[in-house]
Scaffold this active site. Structure first.
Site, PDB file in Angstrom:
ATOM      1  N   ASP A  84       0.810  -1.222   0.000  1.00 54.85           N
ATOM      2  CA  ASP A  84       0.000   0.000   0.000  1.00 54.85           C
ATOM      3  C   ASP A  84       0.843   1.272   0.000  1.00 54.85           C
ATOM      4  O   ASP A  84       1.886   1.339   0.659  1.00 54.85           O
ATOM      5  CB  ASP A  84      -0.900  -0.018   1.244  1.00 54.85           C
ATOM      6  CG  ASP A  84      -1.989   1.024   1.211  1.00 54.85           C
ATOM      7  OD1 ASP A  84      -2.520   1.301   0.122  1.00 54.85           O
ATOM      8  OD2 ASP A  84      -2.323   1.553   2.288  1.00 54.85           O
ATOM      9  N   HIS A  85       0.362   2.285  -0.723  1.00 56.60           N
ATOM     10  CA  HIS A  85       0.975   3.616  -0.758  1.00 56.60           C
ATOM     11  C   HIS A  85       2.480   3.557  -1.040  1.00 56.60           C
ATOM     12  O   HIS A  85       3.298   4.139  -0.329  1.00 56.60           O
ATOM     13  CB  HIS A  85       0.707   4.372   0.544  1.00 56.60           C
ATOM     14  CG  HIS A  85      -0.659   4.999   0.584  1.00 56.60           C
ATOM     15  ND1 HIS A  85      -0.982   6.111  -0.164  1.00 56.60           N
ATOM     16  CD2 HIS A  85      -1.773   4.660   1.260  1.00 56.60           C
ATOM     17  CE1 HIS A  85      -2.252   6.423   0.051  1.00 56.60           C
ATOM     18  NE2 HIS A  85      -2.757   5.547   0.914  1.00 56.60           N
ATOM     19  N   HIS A 183      -6.836  10.544   5.526  1.00 55.90           N
ATOM     20  CA  HIS A 183      -6.086   9.498   6.221  1.00 55.90           C
ATOM     21  C   HIS A 183      -5.876   9.867   7.694  1.00 55.90           C
ATOM     22  O   HIS A 183      -5.800  11.042   8.050  1.00 55.90           O
ATOM     23  CB  HIS A 183      -4.707   9.309   5.580  1.00 55.90           C
ATOM     24  CG  HIS A 183      -4.753   8.736   4.195  1.00 55.90           C
ATOM     25  ND1 HIS A 183      -4.554   9.489   3.068  1.00 55.90           N
ATOM     26  CD2 HIS A 183      -4.963   7.463   3.764  1.00 55.90           C
ATOM     27  CE1 HIS A 183      -4.634   8.716   1.993  1.00 55.90           C
ATOM     28  NE2 HIS A 183      -4.879   7.488   2.383  1.00 55.90           N
ATOM     29  N   HIS A 211     -10.000   5.413   0.619  1.00 53.68           N
ATOM     30  CA  HIS A 211      -8.964   5.524   1.640  1.00 53.68           C
ATOM     31  C   HIS A 211      -9.476   6.395   2.786  1.00 53.68           C
ATOM     32  O   HIS A 211     -10.451   7.117   2.639  1.00 53.68           O
ATOM     33  CB  HIS A 211      -7.702   6.153   1.062  1.00 53.68           C
ATOM     34  CG  HIS A 211      -6.969   5.278   0.096  1.00 53.68           C
ATOM     35  ND1 HIS A 211      -5.652   5.487  -0.242  1.00 53.68           N
ATOM     36  CD2 HIS A 211      -7.350   4.175  -0.606  1.00 53.68           C
ATOM     37  CE1 HIS A 211      -5.257   4.575  -1.107  1.00 53.68           C
ATOM     38  NE2 HIS A 211      -6.276   3.770  -1.344  1.00 53.68           N
ATOM     39  N   GLY A 212      -8.792   6.327   3.934  1.00 53.33           N
ATOM     40  CA  GLY A 212      -9.195   7.163   5.062  1.00 53.33           C
ATOM     41  C   GLY A 212     -10.520   6.740   5.669  1.00 53.33           C
ATOM     42  O   GLY A 212     -11.231   7.555   6.260  1.00 53.33           O
ATOM     43  N   SER A 214     -11.315   5.015   8.258  1.00 52.11           N
ATOM     44  CA  SER A 214     -11.463   4.995   9.716  1.00 52.11           C
ATOM     45  C   SER A 214     -12.241   6.198  10.223  1.00 52.11           C
ATOM     46  O   SER A 214     -12.808   6.159  11.318  1.00 52.11           O
ATOM     47  CB  SER A 214     -10.090   4.958  10.395  1.00 52.11           C
ATOM     48  OG  SER A 214      -9.417   3.754  10.113  1.00 52.11           O
ATOM     49  N   ASN A 233     -10.208   0.802   2.567  1.00 51.18           N
ATOM     50  CA  ASN A 233      -8.959   0.712   3.324  1.00 51.18           C
ATOM     51  C   ASN A 233      -9.145   1.213   4.753  1.00 51.18           C
ATOM     52  O   ASN A 233      -9.699   2.306   4.962  1.00 51.18           O
ATOM     53  CB  ASN A 233      -7.867   1.558   2.659  1.00 51.18           C
ATOM     54  CG  ASN A 233      -7.377   0.972   1.361  1.00 51.18           C
ATOM     55  OD1 ASN A 233      -8.000   0.088   0.775  1.00 51.18           O
ATOM     56  ND2 ASN A 233      -6.243   1.463   0.885  1.00 51.18           N
ATOM     57  N   VAL A 234      -8.637   0.442   5.702  1.00 53.30           N
ATOM     58  CA  VAL A 234      -8.755   0.785   7.122  1.00 53.30           C
ATOM     59  C   VAL A 234      -7.411   0.575   7.788  1.00 53.30           C
ATOM     60  O   VAL A 234      -6.800  -0.486   7.643  1.00 53.30           O
ATOM     61  CB  VAL A 234      -9.822  -0.084   7.820  1.00 53.30           C
ATOM     62  CG1 VAL A 234      -9.907   0.278   9.304  1.00 53.30           C
ATOM     63  CG2 VAL A 234     -11.183   0.071   7.149  1.00 53.30           C
ATOM     64  N   THR A 236      -6.134   3.273  10.759  1.00 48.82           N
ATOM     65  CA  THR A 236      -6.144   3.956  12.052  1.00 48.82           C
ATOM     66  C   THR A 236      -7.115   3.317  13.038  1.00 48.82           C
ATOM     67  O   THR A 236      -6.835   3.260  14.243  1.00 48.82           O
ATOM     68  CB  THR A 236      -6.494   5.434  11.852  1.00 48.82           C
ATOM     69  OG1 THR A 236      -5.519   6.031  10.976  1.00 48.82           O
ATOM     70  CG2 THR A 236      -6.492   6.193  13.169  1.00 48.82           C
TER      71      THR A 236
END
Length: 284
Positions: A84-85, A183, A211-212, A214, A233-234, A236
């Site tokens: 990822d990233h 994020h 993304h982000g 959470s 995507n999770v 945090t």
């Protein structure tokens, strides 16, 4: 069971009008918690290793990746491994040999033309290795080393027409879109631009990634899936669960010296979080 791929899981979720939950892992406890949580709800899952996590692990990808592969092979549900990233081309080129079936190549910090050129080159290399590639367009913000960004600022969000051109010219298999999340949010107070998501879903012919996540409450997560998000995507949320449980354990047991006690509490808290998020994404 055998390691599967992110692309296969995303395709399967899309056919069911649901989304794949993809969790960022940092420690062995993260890996075990994600797999156990997914097994508890009998649902496939993606284990994600970010470039930041590799940096934390002294720049070494293989130890964490091999642990993730071993856990996936012993899991009772399908598990995929995603890098990822990724900004480093050196790290990108380690993906296939380390067991990853997909990568998120992150050049979104660059001006559009540079982002496109870098992503096209990454896609050409990755596809030759059999890797599924995700990219990002728009400014989601919140990543370490980037300027702070208001997710609602003008120009921050993904433009559908630009996204269509980017997907066609880059050859990516999926696109992470900026529709109101950030994020590393520690509160679940974000709201999505659902009208924009609808336009993006109608414009693009590749899976959309959020993304982000959470920072989103359950109803917003569920609405994102209904609106066309296929991969969520999770990261945090797991760290919040783990840290909170460890803090609570040590407050209740100030004499504790054996790390297994508080790490067990942290792992179990993350596992419950994984199961809850998966249920939110897959319940009609």
């Amino acid at each position: 069971m055998p390691l599967t791929t992110t692309g296969e899981l995303v395709d399967r979720a899309t056919a069911k009008r649901s989304a794949v939950a993809s969790f960022n892992i940092i420690t062995l406890e993260h890996i075990e918690a994600v797999v156990t949580g997914a097994e508890s709800v009998n649902t496939p899952v993606v284990l994600q290793v970010s470039e930041n996590a590799v940096t934390y692990r002294h720049g070494r990808l293989l130890p964490l990746a091999r642990a993730a592969v071993a856990a996936a092979e012993q899991a009772a549900v399908p598990v995929a491994l995603h890098l990822d990233h990724v900004q480093s081309d050196t790290l990108l080129r380690q993906a296939a040999d380390a067991g990853f079936g997909s990568v998120m190549y992150d050049a979104a910090r660059l001006p559009y033309a540079d982002n496109l050129a870098a992503t096209r080159a990454a896609v050409d290399w990755a596809h030759a290795q059999g890797l599924w590639v995700e990219a990002e367009l728009g400014e989601i913000g919140g990543k370490a080393g980037r300027p702070a960004l208001d997710a609602h600022a003008p120009g921050a969000r993904t433009d559908p027409d630009q996204a269509r051109a980017f997907v066609a010219d880059s050859g990516v298999d999926a696109l992470a879109v900026a529709i109101g999340t950030t994020h590393a949010m520690t509160t679940r107070t974000a709201t999505l631009d659902h009208a924009l998501l609808k336009r993006l879903a109608a414009t693009l012919d590749v899976p959309l990634v959020l993304h982000g996540s959470s920072g989103l409450p359950d109803d917003e997560l569920a609405a994102a899936v209904t609106g066309g998000i296929a991969k969520v995507n999770v990261g945090t949320a797991l760290n919040l669960a783990m840290t909170g449980a460890i803090r609570e354990f040590l407050t209740a047991h100030p004499e504790a010296a054996d790390s297994r006690g508080y790490l067990t509490a942290g792992r179990e808290a993350m596992s419950r979080t994984v199961a809850a998020i998966i249920r939110t994404l897959t319940t009609p």
